[in-house]
Scaffold this motif. Structure first.
Motif, PDB file in Angstrom:
ATOM      1  N   GLU A 205       0.827  -1.222  -0.005  1.00 27.19           N
ATOM      2  CA  GLU A 205       0.013   0.066  -0.039  1.00 27.19           C
ATOM      3  C   GLU A 205       0.633   1.103  -0.225  1.00 27.19           C
ATOM      4  O   GLU A 205       0.704   2.143  -0.752  1.00 27.19           O
ATOM      5  CB  GLU A 205      -0.848   0.005   1.277  1.00 27.19           C
ATOM      6  N   GLU A 206       1.909   1.406   0.996  1.00 23.67           N
ATOM      7  CA  GLU A 206       2.916   2.585   1.028  1.00 23.67           C
ATOM      8  C   GLU A 206       3.653   2.520  -0.454  1.00 23.67           C
ATOM      9  O   GLU A 206       3.615   3.569  -0.756  1.00 23.67           O
ATOM     10  CB  GLU A 206       3.963   2.165   2.038  1.00 23.67           C
TER      11      GLU A 206
ATOM     12  N   ARG B  53       1.379   4.203  -2.974  1.00 26.53           N
ATOM     13  CA  ARG B  53       1.029   5.553  -2.612  1.00 26.53           C
ATOM     14  C   ARG B  53       2.178   6.324  -3.162  1.00 26.53           C
ATOM     15  O   ARG B  53       1.846   7.393  -3.917  1.00 26.53           O
ATOM     16  CB  ARG B  53       0.791   5.834  -1.235  1.00 26.53           C
TER      17      ARG B  53
ATOM     18  N   GLU C 297       2.230   9.244  -6.187  1.00 20.48           N
ATOM     19  CA  GLU C 297       2.556  10.668  -5.963  1.00 20.48           C
ATOM     20  C   GLU C 297       3.861  10.972  -7.080  1.00 20.48           C
ATOM     21  O   GLU C 297       3.849  12.338  -7.342  1.00 20.48           O
ATOM     22  CB  GLU C 297       3.248  10.573  -4.594  1.00 20.48           C
TER      23      GLU C 297
END
Length: 112
Positions: free
Chosen positions: A90-91, A94, A98
């Motif tokens: 998930e990180e 993300r 970005e």
């Protein structure tokens, strides 16, 4: 930290607001389960001045996911590893989002 400071941090997902007993009650599990996932290094609760474990809302969400897996028959060590990998994925997604350009060609153009 004053009471006013603590009250202002209750909306902070990382603020260690919950005791082990309260956290276990909220998750519908035992304090031993929380200790076990701590020993498996899924979560590391902060300690109060008196040495008592304190959990944040973020940690409780992680613990709840591990409990779901354990309730489905996954061994606790495997459940903890799965949750760690899910959190890392998930990180990474993300961060990738970005850094992805928002404009530009959908495909790289080939030089003729």
């Amino acid at each position: 930290m004053t009471a006013d400071d603590s009250y202002g941090r209750l909306d902070d997902d990382d603020f260690p607001a919950y005791t082990t007993g309260r956290a276990a009650d909220m998750l519908g599990t035992t304090q031993g389960f929380l200790r076990a996932i701590g020993e498996a290094r899924l979560i590391t609760p902060l300690r109060s001045a008196g040495g008592h474990r304190r959990y944040s809302r973020y940690q409780l969400r992680i613990a709840a996911r591990a409990r779901e897996l354990v309730d489905r028959g996954t061994p606790i060590e495997a459940a903890c590893r799965i949750v760690i990998l899910e959190d890392q994925l998930e990180e990474a997604q993300r961060i990738n989002t970005e850094h992805r350009p928002t404009t530009g060609p959908a495909e790289p153009t080939a030089a003729a």
